[in-house]
Motif scaffolding. Structure first.
Motif, PDB file in Angstrom:
ATOM      1  N   VAL A   1       0.840  -1.205   0.000  1.00 22.58           N
ATOM      2  CA  VAL A   1       0.000   0.000   0.000  1.00 22.58           C
ATOM      3  C   VAL A   1       0.876   1.257   0.000  1.00 22.58           C
ATOM      4  O   VAL A   1       0.636   2.209  -0.757  1.00 22.58           O
ATOM      5  CB  VAL A   1      -0.945   0.003   1.213  1.00 22.58           C
ATOM      6  CG1 VAL A   1      -1.710   1.320   1.301  1.00 22.58           C
ATOM      7  CG2 VAL A   1      -1.923  -1.167   1.134  1.00 22.58           C
ATOM      8  N   LEU A   2       1.902   1.261   0.844  1.00 16.57           N
ATOM      9  CA  LEU A   2       2.786   2.420   0.929  1.00 16.57           C
ATOM     10  C   LEU A   2       3.570   2.619  -0.372  1.00 16.57           C
ATOM     11  O   LEU A   2       3.749   3.757  -0.823  1.00 16.57           O
ATOM     12  CB  LEU A   2       3.757   2.249   2.100  1.00 16.57           C
ATOM     13  CG  LEU A   2       3.138   2.349   3.493  1.00 16.57           C
ATOM     14  CD1 LEU A   2       4.113   1.844   4.545  1.00 16.57           C
ATOM     15  CD2 LEU A   2       2.730   3.783   3.794  1.00 16.57           C
ATOM     16  N   ALA A   3       4.031   1.517  -0.968  1.00 13.23           N
ATOM     17  CA  ALA A   3       4.746   1.616  -2.240  1.00 13.23           C
ATOM     18  C   ALA A   3       3.844   2.192  -3.321  1.00 13.23           C
ATOM     19  O   ALA A   3       4.277   3.021  -4.135  1.00 13.23           O
ATOM     20  CB  ALA A   3       5.273   0.241  -2.653  1.00 13.23           C
ATOM     21  N   PHE A   4       2.577   1.770  -3.327  1.00 15.31           N
ATOM     22  CA  PHE A   4       1.608   2.312  -4.292  1.00 15.31           C
ATOM     23  C   PHE A   4       1.415   3.810  -4.085  1.00 15.31           C
ATOM     24  O   PHE A   4       1.435   4.596  -5.046  1.00 15.31           O
ATOM     25  CB  PHE A   4       0.272   1.591  -4.150  1.00 15.31           C
ATOM     26  CG  PHE A   4      -0.846   2.231  -4.918  1.00 15.31           C
ATOM     27  CD1 PHE A   4      -0.954   2.043  -6.283  1.00 15.31           C
ATOM     28  CD2 PHE A   4      -1.784   3.025  -4.274  1.00 15.31           C
ATOM     29  CE1 PHE A   4      -1.980   2.642  -7.006  1.00 15.31           C
ATOM     30  CE2 PHE A   4      -2.806   3.626  -4.984  1.00 15.31           C
ATOM     31  CZ  PHE A   4      -2.910   3.435  -6.352  1.00 15.31           C
ATOM     32  N   MET A   5       1.242   4.222  -2.830  1.00 17.78           N
ATOM     33  CA  MET A   5       1.004   5.635  -2.535  1.00 17.78           C
ATOM     34  C   MET A   5       2.211   6.504  -2.885  1.00 17.78           C
ATOM     35  O   MET A   5       2.060   7.613  -3.398  1.00 17.78           O
ATOM     36  CB  MET A   5       0.635   5.785  -1.059  1.00 17.78           C
ATOM     37  CG  MET A   5      -0.680   5.117  -0.687  1.00 17.78           C
ATOM     38  SD  MET A   5      -0.984   5.067   1.099  1.00 17.78           S
ATOM     39  CE  MET A   5      -1.192   6.798   1.456  1.00 17.78           C
ATOM     40  N   LEU A   6       3.405   5.985  -2.616  1.00 16.96           N
ATOM     41  CA  LEU A   6       4.615   6.746  -2.950  1.00 16.96           C
ATOM     42  C   LEU A   6       4.801   6.865  -4.461  1.00 16.96           C
ATOM     43  O   LEU A   6       5.117   7.937  -4.979  1.00 16.96           O
ATOM     44  CB  LEU A   6       5.834   6.082  -2.317  1.00 16.96           C
ATOM     45  CG  LEU A   6       6.014   6.301  -0.813  1.00 16.96           C
ATOM     46  CD1 LEU A   6       7.103   5.383  -0.264  1.00 16.96           C
ATOM     47  CD2 LEU A   6       6.362   7.758  -0.524  1.00 16.96           C
ATOM     48  N   ALA A   7       4.618   5.746  -5.174  1.00 15.61           N
ATOM     49  CA  ALA A   7       4.780   5.776  -6.621  1.00 15.61           C
ATOM     50  C   ALA A   7       3.724   6.665  -7.274  1.00 15.61           C
ATOM     51  O   ALA A   7       4.027   7.403  -8.225  1.00 15.61           O
ATOM     52  CB  ALA A   7       4.702   4.354  -7.181  1.00 15.61           C
ATOM     53  N   ARG A   8       2.509   6.627  -6.759  1.00 16.35           N
ATOM     54  CA  ARG A   8       1.444   7.479  -7.307  1.00 16.35           C
ATOM     55  C   ARG A   8       1.721   8.951  -7.015  1.00 16.35           C
ATOM     56  O   ARG A   8       1.443   9.818  -7.853  1.00 16.35           O
ATOM     57  CB  ARG A   8       0.095   7.076  -6.715  1.00 16.35           C
ATOM     58  CG  ARG A   8      -1.080   7.845  -7.313  1.00 16.35           C
ATOM     59  CD  ARG A   8      -2.399   7.395  -6.755  1.00 16.35           C
ATOM     60  NE  ARG A   8      -2.494   7.679  -5.326  1.00 16.35           N
ATOM     61  CZ  ARG A   8      -3.596   7.466  -4.601  1.00 16.35           C
ATOM     62  NH1 ARG A   8      -4.664   6.936  -5.178  1.00 16.35           N
ATOM     63  NH2 ARG A   8      -3.618   7.751  -3.322  1.00 16.35           N
ATOM     64  N   ARG A   9       2.295   9.235  -5.842  1.00 13.32           N
ATOM     65  CA  ARG A   9       2.592  10.629  -5.500  1.00 13.32           C
ATOM     66  C   ARG A   9       3.586  11.247  -6.473  1.00 13.32           C
ATOM     67  O   ARG A   9       3.424  12.393  -6.895  1.00 13.32           O
ATOM     68  CB  ARG A   9       3.155  10.707  -4.075  1.00 13.32           C
ATOM     69  CG  ARG A   9       3.622  12.111  -3.673  1.00 13.32           C
ATOM     70  CD  ARG A   9       4.409  12.075  -2.378  1.00 13.32           C
ATOM     71  NE  ARG A   9       3.558  11.732  -1.251  1.00 13.32           N
ATOM     72  CZ  ARG A   9       4.026  11.452  -0.035  1.00 13.32           C
ATOM     73  NH1 ARG A   9       5.339  11.432   0.173  1.00 13.32           N
ATOM     74  NH2 ARG A   9       3.216  11.156   0.949  1.00 13.32           N
ATOM     75  N   TYR A  10       4.618  10.493  -6.832  1.00  7.76           N
ATOM     76  CA  TYR A  10       5.692  11.060  -7.650  1.00  7.76           C
ATOM     77  C   TYR A  10       5.607  10.669  -9.126  1.00  7.76           C
ATOM     78  O   TYR A  10       6.309  11.275  -9.949  1.00  7.76           O
ATOM     79  CB  TYR A  10       7.050  10.629  -7.102  1.00  7.76           C
ATOM     80  CG  TYR A  10       7.298  11.116  -5.697  1.00  7.76           C
ATOM     81  CD1 TYR A  10       7.480  12.465  -5.425  1.00  7.76           C
ATOM     82  CD2 TYR A  10       7.322  10.220  -4.626  1.00  7.76           C
ATOM     83  CE1 TYR A  10       7.694  12.918  -4.138  1.00  7.76           C
ATOM     84  CE2 TYR A  10       7.543  10.673  -3.326  1.00  7.76           C
ATOM     85  CZ  TYR A  10       7.721  12.021  -3.089  1.00  7.76           C
ATOM     86  OH  TYR A  10       7.927  12.462  -1.804  1.00  7.76           O
ATOM     87  N   GLY A  11       4.765   9.684  -9.463  1.00 12.67           N
ATOM     88  CA  GLY A  11       4.710   9.252 -10.859  1.00 12.67           C
ATOM     89  C   GLY A  11       3.329   9.090 -11.436  1.00 12.67           C
ATOM     90  O   GLY A  11       3.190   8.749 -12.613  1.00 12.67           O
ATOM     91  N   GLY A  12       2.291   9.289 -10.625  1.00 11.58           N
ATOM     92  CA  GLY A  12       0.936   9.153 -11.121  1.00 11.58           C
ATOM     93  C   GLY A  12       0.345   7.773 -10.844  1.00 11.58           C
ATOM     94  O   GLY A  12       1.013   6.862 -10.347  1.00 11.58           O
ATOM     95  N   ASP A  13      -0.946   7.614 -11.198  1.00  9.05           N
ATOM     96  CA  ASP A  13      -1.659   6.363 -10.921  1.00  9.05           C
ATOM     97  C   ASP A  13      -1.028   5.166 -11.612  1.00  9.05           C
ATOM     98  O   ASP A  13      -0.922   4.082 -11.033  1.00  9.05           O
ATOM     99  CB  ASP A  13      -3.128   6.486 -11.350  1.00  9.05           C
ATOM    100  CG  ASP A  13      -3.915   7.419 -10.443  1.00  9.05           C
ATOM    101  OD1 ASP A  13      -3.474   7.638  -9.296  1.00  9.05           O
ATOM    102  OD2 ASP A  13      -4.962   7.927 -10.883  1.00  9.05           O
ATOM    103  N   LEU A  14      -0.616   5.355 -12.863  1.00  7.31           N
ATOM    104  CA  LEU A  14      -0.041   4.238 -13.608  1.00  7.31           C
ATOM    105  C   LEU A  14       1.226   3.731 -12.927  1.00  7.31           C
ATOM    106  O   LEU A  14       1.424   2.517 -12.788  1.00  7.31           O
ATOM    107  CB  LEU A  14       0.268   4.664 -15.042  1.00  7.31           C
ATOM    108  CG  LEU A  14       0.887   3.585 -15.941  1.00  7.31           C
ATOM    109  CD1 LEU A  14      -0.058   2.388 -16.055  1.00  7.31           C
ATOM    110  CD2 LEU A  14       1.215   4.153 -17.322  1.00  7.31           C
ATOM    111  N   ALA A  15       2.069   4.650 -12.480  1.00  6.53           N
ATOM    112  CA  ALA A  15       3.291   4.246 -11.781  1.00  6.53           C
ATOM    113  C   ALA A  15       2.965   3.485 -10.503  1.00  6.53           C
ATOM    114  O   ALA A  15       3.651   2.516 -10.159  1.00  6.53           O
ATOM    115  CB  ALA A  15       4.144   5.478 -11.459  1.00  6.53           C
ATOM    116  N   GLY A  16       1.915   3.919  -9.814  1.00  4.63           N
ATOM    117  CA  GLY A  16       1.512   3.224  -8.591  1.00  4.63           C
ATOM    118  C   GLY A  16       1.093   1.792  -8.851  1.00  4.63           C
ATOM    119  O   GLY A  16       1.528   0.863  -8.159  1.00  4.63           O
TER     120      GLY A  16
END
Length: 220
Positions: A38-53
């Motif tokens: 969950v945290l990895a998804f939130m971090l990736a989405r914060r800096y790279g968008g939904d697709l990155a998450g």
């Protein structure tokens, strides 16, 4: 560095609820592994968008090494969860600065005291703190004073808690502390830049052999 039994205390509570068994020993690690996703998804989405998450979650959830460690009662997954939590809180602009920086620093201390390998990641968390305010480029000229204030505040909390625990450990366990600071392999690795560099290259090489897509995604 004297580590504290955070994970062991959690396990003690789990054993008290579910009893002593192999399944009980793995429950807390499994929950930590889910929280890490969950945290990895939130971090990736914060800096790279939904697709990155979603790509991050897909890569981690299908990675054999991550899956294997999520089934073992070891420190790696809880330690990773604490680090990701610290990074997320340190950069959470939706929270008040004092709350995000304070909780992020406390969790980073908890990660270091759980496993001293977390200490070099202080640089990563400080860079995330630097990015809390808007700007352009790696070293934006705007808001640099506020950025430095936030970094110093984060460091102050970290040093106060971490330093206080170390002083208590030195006073209570003088002989053991001297032994650990002179022979502890993890501490020696932390203090040696060449060792850290060598370890990083080995991890990168072996990680590429195990999961090329995950390594390429982390670099890009």
């Amino acid at each position: 560095i004297i580590t504290l039994p955070f994970f062991q205390l959690i396990q003690m509570g789990v054993f008290g609820i579910f009893g002593l068994s192999l399944a009980s020993a793995r429950i807390s690690v499994a929950l930590f592994s889910l929280l890490s996703l969950v945290l990895a998804f939130m971090l990736a989405r914060r800096y790279g968008g939904d697709l990155a998450g979603w790509i991050t979650v897909g890569l981690l959830s299908t990675d054999y090494v991550y899956f294997a460690y999520s089934r073992l009662a070891l420190l790696e997954i809880p330690f990773t969860t604490l680090i990701l939590s610290s990074i997320w809180l340190a950069g959470a602009t939706e929270l008040p600065a004092w709350l995000g920086l304070g909780l992020g620093s406390i969790l980073l201390v908890a990660a270091v005291l759980t496993k001293t390998s977390a200490l070099p990641l202080l640089a990563v968390v400080l860079y995330v703190v630097w990015l809390r305010l808007p700007g352009v480029g790696i070293f934006p000229t705007t808001n640099w004073k506020r950025r430095m204030v936030q970094i110093l505040a984060f460091l102050a909390i970290f040093v106060l808690i971490f330093g206080g625990e170390t002083l208590i450990a030195m006073h209570q366990f003088g002989g053991e502390f001297i032994y650990l600071t002179t022979t502890n392999v993890t501490l020696q690795s932390t203090n040696s830049f060449l060792t850290i560099l060598d370890t990083f290259t080995r991890i990168l090489f072996n990680g590429f052999r195990l999961d090329p897509l995950l390594v390429l995604a982390s670099l890009g």
